[in-house]
Motif scaffolding. Structure first.
Motif, mmCIF file in Angstrom:
data_model
loop_
_atom_site.group_PDB
_atom_site.id
_atom_site.type_symbol
_atom_site.label_atom_id
_atom_site.label_comp_id
_atom_site.label_asym_id
_atom_site.label_seq_id
_atom_site.Cartn_x
_atom_site.Cartn_y
_atom_site.Cartn_z
ATOM 1 N N TYR A 47 0.834 -1.206 0.000
ATOM 2 C CA TYR A 47 0.000 0.000 0.000
ATOM 3 C C TYR A 47 0.867 1.254 0.000
ATOM 4 O O TYR A 47 0.584 2.223 -0.714
ATOM 5 C CB TYR A 47 -0.922 0.006 1.224
ATOM 6 C CG TYR A 47 -2.243 -0.689 0.991
ATOM 7 C CD1 TYR A 47 -3.210 -0.128 0.156
ATOM 8 C CD2 TYR A 47 -2.534 -1.906 1.602
ATOM 9 C CE1 TYR A 47 -4.424 -0.753 -0.051
ATOM 10 C CE2 TYR A 47 -3.740 -2.539 1.397
ATOM 11 C CZ TYR A 47 -4.695 -1.961 0.567
ATOM 12 O OH TYR A 47 -5.883 -2.586 0.350
ATOM 13 N N ARG A 54 -5.492 3.025 -3.397
ATOM 14 C CA ARG A 54 -6.139 3.640 -2.247
ATOM 15 C C ARG A 54 -7.131 4.680 -2.745
ATOM 16 O O ARG A 54 -6.997 5.192 -3.854
ATOM 17 C CB ARG A 54 -5.110 4.281 -1.316
ATOM 18 C CG ARG A 54 -4.014 3.325 -0.881
ATOM 19 C CD ARG A 54 -3.091 3.967 0.124
ATOM 20 N NE ARG A 54 -3.757 4.119 1.424
ATOM 21 C CZ ARG A 54 -3.260 4.822 2.430
ATOM 22 N NH1 ARG A 54 -2.120 5.486 2.280
ATOM 23 N NH2 ARG A 54 -3.897 4.900 3.581
ATOM 24 N N ASP A 139 -16.100 -2.844 2.353
ATOM 25 C CA ASP A 139 -15.180 -1.914 1.704
ATOM 26 C C ASP A 139 -15.405 -0.525 2.291
ATOM 27 O O ASP A 139 -16.302 0.208 1.874
ATOM 28 C CB ASP A 139 -15.420 -1.913 0.198
ATOM 29 C CG ASP A 139 -14.442 -1.031 -0.569
ATOM 30 O OD1 ASP A 139 -13.707 -0.246 0.069
ATOM 31 O OD2 ASP A 139 -14.414 -1.120 -1.812
ATOM 32 N N ARG A 165 -7.011 0.588 2.258
ATOM 33 C CA ARG A 165 -7.544 1.071 0.982
ATOM 34 C C ARG A 165 -8.220 2.426 1.136
ATOM 35 O O ARG A 165 -8.300 3.206 0.186
ATOM 36 C CB ARG A 165 -8.525 0.051 0.393
ATOM 37 C CG ARG A 165 -8.587 0.130 -1.134
ATOM 38 C CD ARG A 165 -9.435 -0.978 -1.711
ATOM 39 N NE ARG A 165 -10.823 -0.608 -1.773
ATOM 40 C CZ ARG A 165 -11.319 0.250 -2.668
ATOM 41 N NH1 ARG A 165 -10.514 0.851 -3.531
ATOM 42 N NH2 ARG A 165 -12.605 0.521 -2.706
#
Length: 343
Positions: A47, A54, A139, A165
């Protein structure tokens, strides 16, 4: 008779004794923790380097979370954040995974009337206490985007510290002030999702109970009333002092709830269930007709079969005014930076 919370199906076996005690850690758990360390470090690195995408919703994002498995007081703090930010003129929305949902897999809008099996126990509790827009979605980045599109000008992500994310502007780590990081080892050898230095990277560290150290903000959970689960007039919580009650807690650290009640002089018969336990009427066949006191998180799942003996105990998070001043200053600085970027 149903064995209740002392029966095998409800024991809190997901928190081994060696997590917060001095028992030796089994070799298998230590080996698995080494694998877990490699996987989590690699994930964060991917990440950080941009290999994993992201997303930012375009409005400020505050993430409330912890680096230990189990509860530390995130939900009361989330509620306090919503209420304070609203009083300062913000229109906050809450993004949550909705852990414990069993009747739906898709993203849902959660309000006070949503069934906990659809919205999750903590999201339903937050919605009932605050009335804020709340989106439950695995999510969290998608949930934050939906909240921004719905008109929220700031997003509070409940329990999303490891959900990388979702890009965030402010991170708040919540720590159980009495248990802290336990034996300091990663899952499953210890309670840590990430190493302790991860917590030091957060913008704020809030200590729930216990003693706050340098650079930490103390938080107390205050309770002064008991609310009938079936509806009706609340009664002072200390009116139960000197009486025996069945105390029910299906949270990350049930002992915190039991200790709070004992501190008011209430004679507690404790019944600890697993976090996010889905209650049935049979779970309350305790064998003695005493009043039942439970956390709000538990009470939202018991309305269908509650009796007049069932009472919910709401808690209010209390933090120093300095915490709020620092948080609001940080948000003002974010707003000014965005203004400069748009010029």
């Amino acid at each position: 008779m149903n064995p209740g919370p002392t029966g095998p199906s409800n024991r809190r076996e997901h928190q081994p004794a060696y997590w917060y005690g001095e028992a030796p850690v089994p070799l298998g758990a230590r080996l698995l923790a080494s694998v877990y360390a490699v996987v989590t470090s690699a994930r964060r690195w991917l990440y950080r380097k941009g290999w994993f995408g992201r997303s930012h919703p375009g409005v400020p994002v505050i993430v409330v979370g912890n680096i230990t498995a189990g509860g530390a007081g995130k939900t009361p703090l989330t509620i306090a954040l919503v209420e304070r930010l609203r009083s300062e003129g913000w229109n906050p929305g809450v993004a949550s995974r909705g852990y414990g949902r069993t009747d739906v897999a898709d993203a849902v809008w959660v309000d006070a009337d949503t069934a906990p099996s659809i919205g999750g126990d903590e999201p339903v509790l937050i919605a009932r206490r605050t009335g804020a827009r709340l989106r439950a979605d695995r999510d969290r980045a998608a949930a934050a985007k939906a909240l921004a599109e719905a008109g929220c000008d700031i997003v509070i992500c409940d329990d999303g510290l490891q959900h990388y994310r979702l890009q965030r502007d402010i991170e708040i780590e919540v720590v159980d002030g009495r248990r802290r990081y336990g034996n300091g080892q990663l899952l499953p050898a210890g309670p840590l999702r990430e190493l302790p230095e991860r917590g030091s990277q957060c913008d704020f560290r809030v200590i729930n109970g216990g003693e706050a150290g340098f650079g930490e903000w103390p938080m107390r959970l205050l309770a002064d009333r008991a609310v009938p689960v079936r509806g009706g007039r609340p009664r002072p919580l200390d009116s139960f002092a000197g009486h025996r009650v069945h105390a029910v807690a299906g949270i990350g650290n049930p002992d915190r709830f039991f200790t709070m009640l004992r501190g008011l002089g209430i004679a507690v018969v404790p019944h600890a269930f697993a976090d996010h336990h889905r209650y049935r009427a049979a779970d309350f066949e305790f064998g003695s007709p005493l009043p039942v006191l439970m956390t709000e998180k538990d009470a939202v799942k018991c309305a269908e079969f509650a009796t007049d003996a069932f009472h919910s105990v709401p808690v209010q998070a209390e933090l120093p005014e300095g915490f709020w001043v620092s948080l609001l200053d940080r948000l003002q600085a974010l707003d000014q930076n965005r203004g400069h970027e748009s010029d």
